[in-house]
Design an enzyme around this catalytic site. Structure first.
Site, PDB file in Angstrom:
ATOM      1  N   PRO A  75      15.605  37.095  32.070  1.00  0.00           N
ATOM      2  CA  PRO A  75      14.848  36.219  32.769  1.00  0.00           C
ATOM      3  C   PRO A  75      14.560  35.447  32.772  1.00  0.00           C
ATOM      4  CG  PRO A  75      14.425  38.043  33.457  1.00  0.00           C
ATOM      5  CD  PRO A  75      15.515  38.371  32.932  1.00  0.00           C
ATOM      6  N   ASN A  76      13.912  34.416  32.858  1.00  0.00           N
ATOM      7  CA  ASN A  76      12.639  33.243  32.044  1.00  0.00           C
ATOM      8  C   ASN A  76      13.225  32.713  30.686  1.00  0.00           C
ATOM      9  OD1 ASN A  76      10.992  32.874  34.835  1.00  0.00           O
ATOM     10  ND2 ASN A  76      10.718  35.509  34.108  1.00  0.00           N
TER      11      ASN A  76
ATOM     12  N   ARG B 143       6.210  26.980  27.417  1.00  0.00           N
ATOM     13  CA  ARG B 143       4.838  28.100  28.135  1.00  0.00           C
ATOM     14  C   ARG B 143       4.744  28.464  26.296  1.00  0.00           C
ATOM     15  NH1 ARG B 143       4.880  28.765  33.716  1.00  0.00           N
ATOM     16  NH2 ARG B 143       5.353  26.650  35.046  1.00  0.00           N
TER      17      ARG B 143
ATOM     18  N   TYR C 171       5.642  32.965  21.892  1.00  0.00           N
ATOM     19  CA  TYR C 171       7.283  33.162  22.140  1.00  0.00           C
ATOM     20  C   TYR C 171       7.454  31.798  21.175  1.00  0.00           C
ATOM     21  CZ  TYR C 171       6.923  35.933  26.254  1.00  0.00           C
ATOM     22  OH  TYR C 171       6.705  37.232  26.481  1.00  0.00           O
TER      23      TYR C 171
ATOM     24  N   ASN D 285      18.414  39.667  25.018  1.00  0.00           N
ATOM     25  CA  ASN D 285      16.851  40.150  24.669  1.00  0.00           C
ATOM     26  C   ASN D 285      17.149  40.331  26.442  1.00  0.00           C
ATOM     27  OD1 ASN D 285      14.367  39.653  25.173  1.00  0.00           O
ATOM     28  ND2 ASN D 285      14.580  37.722  23.974  1.00  0.00           N
TER      29      ASN D 285
ATOM     30  N   ALA E   2      11.859  40.276  30.370  1.00  0.00           N
ATOM     31  CA  ALA E   2      11.253  41.495  31.508  1.00  0.00           C
ATOM     32  C   ALA E   2      12.233  42.873  32.409  1.00  0.00           C
ATOM     33  CB  ALA E   2      10.824  40.800  32.745  1.00  0.00           C
TER      34      ALA E   2
ATOM     35  N   GLU F 218      19.169  45.368  20.971  1.00  0.00           N
ATOM     36  CA  GLU F 218      18.183  45.372  22.200  1.00  0.00           C
ATOM     37  C   GLU F 218      17.267  44.625  20.982  1.00  0.00           C
ATOM     38  OE1 GLU F 218      15.422  48.505  23.821  1.00  0.00           O
ATOM     39  OE2 GLU F 218      14.119  46.829  23.710  1.00  0.00           O
TER      40      GLU F 218
ATOM     41  N   HIS G 270      13.690  41.467  20.967  1.00  0.00           N
ATOM     42  CA  HIS G 270      12.744  40.601  21.085  1.00  0.00           C
ATOM     43  C   HIS G 270      12.124  39.608  20.487  1.00  0.00           C
ATOM     44  CE1 HIS G 270      12.944  42.941  25.205  1.00  0.00           C
ATOM     45  NE2 HIS G 270      12.602  44.205  24.123  1.00  0.00           N
TER      46      HIS G 270
ATOM     47  N   ARG H 283       1.478  44.989  22.460  1.00  0.00           N
ATOM     48  CA  ARG H 283       1.321  44.573  23.165  1.00  0.00           C
ATOM     49  C   ARG H 283       0.872  44.593  24.863  1.00  0.00           C
ATOM     50  NH1 ARG H 283       5.914  39.503  25.086  1.00  0.00           N
ATOM     51  NH2 ARG H 283       4.067  38.433  27.093  1.00  0.00           N
TER      52      ARG H 283
HETATM   53  O1  CA2 Z   1       9.238  38.908  23.436  1.00  0.00           O
HETATM   54  C1  CA2 Z   1      10.628  38.571  24.138  1.00  0.00           C
HETATM   55  O2  CA2 Z   1      11.822  38.171  23.664  1.00  0.00           O
HETATM   56  C2  CA2 Z   1      10.479  39.529  24.961  1.00  0.00           C
HETATM   57  O3  CA2 Z   1      11.668  40.120  25.583  1.00  0.00           O
HETATM   58  C3  CA2 Z   1      10.304  38.001  26.377  1.00  0.00           C
HETATM   59  C4  CA2 Z   1      10.100  38.424  27.626  1.00  0.00           C
HETATM   60  C5  CA2 Z   1       8.695  39.959  28.076  1.00  0.00           C
HETATM   61  O4  CA2 Z   1       8.708  40.157  29.514  1.00  0.00           O
HETATM   62  C6  CA2 Z   1       9.316  41.020  26.756  1.00  0.00           C
HETATM   63  O5  CA2 Z   1       7.989  41.959  27.904  1.00  0.00           O
HETATM   64  C7  CA2 Z   1       9.329  40.435  25.728  1.00  0.00           C
HETATM   65  C8  CA2 Z   1      10.117  37.159  28.493  1.00  0.00           C
HETATM   66  C9  CA2 Z   1      10.625  36.194  28.477  1.00  0.00           C
HETATM   67  C10 CA2 Z   1       9.567  34.783  28.734  1.00  0.00           C
HETATM   68  O6  CA2 Z   1       9.866  34.054  28.813  1.00  0.00           O
HETATM   69  C11 CA2 Z   1       8.593  33.301  28.571  1.00  0.00           C
HETATM   70  C12 CA2 Z   1       9.220  31.893  27.744  1.00  0.00           C
HETATM   71  C13 CA2 Z   1       7.802  31.067  28.307  1.00  0.00           C
HETATM   72  C14 CA2 Z   1       7.485  30.368  29.084  1.00  0.00           C
HETATM   73  C15 CA2 Z   1       7.423  31.918  29.613  1.00  0.00           C
HETATM   74  C16 CA2 Z   1       7.952  33.249  29.751  1.00  0.00           C
END
Ligand code: CA2
Length: 146
Positions: free
Chosen positions: A9-10, A17, A22, A73, A76, A97, A99, A106
């Site tokens: 997700p996301n 953002r 990221y 990946n 969340a 896995e 990230h 974090r």
């Molecule tokens: O670091 C990573 O790849 C994560 O899997 C990214 C997830 C986070 O919940 C994990 O703890 C670590 C979040 C992905 C959301 O991506 C966004 C991208 C742009 C703006 C907001 C969120």
């Protein structure tokens, strides 16, 4: 050899953002880099993203017999999803896995991965390079028996 990349997700929002966390690459940019390296390694790639837990579970189940390795990946869902963990354990396809960020540096809730115990290993903290490192690792884990 075939590797399935799954994105949770996301991750479709990448590049729009939080570039400080990221990076500036979009998911399409990352996919292009993965495909470039995969063609050098002569690996076939599937690359998918979903915001739905159930859809990700379905793709993990369908990977059996079609892909040699899954790279995930789970975003969340990494920290919450027993369903993803059970699916990875059930299909027996070696899974890595990944990230973008270093989840261990974090918030505390990101330190726990429910899927890590059923994966071959975890790669995190290298931005989009995490995807390339996982692709390269896939070549080594492909014949692992789970
Ligand atoms: O670091 C990573 O790849 C994560 O899997 C990214 C997830 C986070 O919940 C994990 O703890 C670590 C979040 C992905 C959301 O991506 C966004 C991208 C742009 C703006 C907001 C969120």
């Amino acid at each position: 050899m075939k590797v399935l990349f799954l994105n949770g997700p996301n991750l479709n929002l990448l590049g729009q953002r939080e570039p400080e966390v990221y990076g500036r690459a979009t998911l399409a940019d990352i996919e292009a880099k993965v495909r470039e390296r995969a063609s050098e390694l002569k690996v076939e790639i599937g690359f998918r993203q979903s915001n739905q837990e159930g859809e990700l579970v379905g793709w993990i189940q369908e990977a059996k017999g079609k892909f040699d390795v899954i790279v995930i990946n789970a975003a969340a869902y990494t920290h919450t999803s027993i369903a993803l963990r059970d699916a990875i354990a059930a299909v027996g396809v070696p899974t890595i896995e990944i990230h973008l960020s270093n989840v261990h540096a974090r918030e505390e809730f990101r330190h726990k991965s429910l899927i890590a115990p059923v994966c071959c290993g975890q790669i995190c903290g290298f931005g989009q390079k995490s995807y390339i490192l996982a692709l390269e690792a896939s070549v080594d884990v492909k014949d692992r028996v789970k």
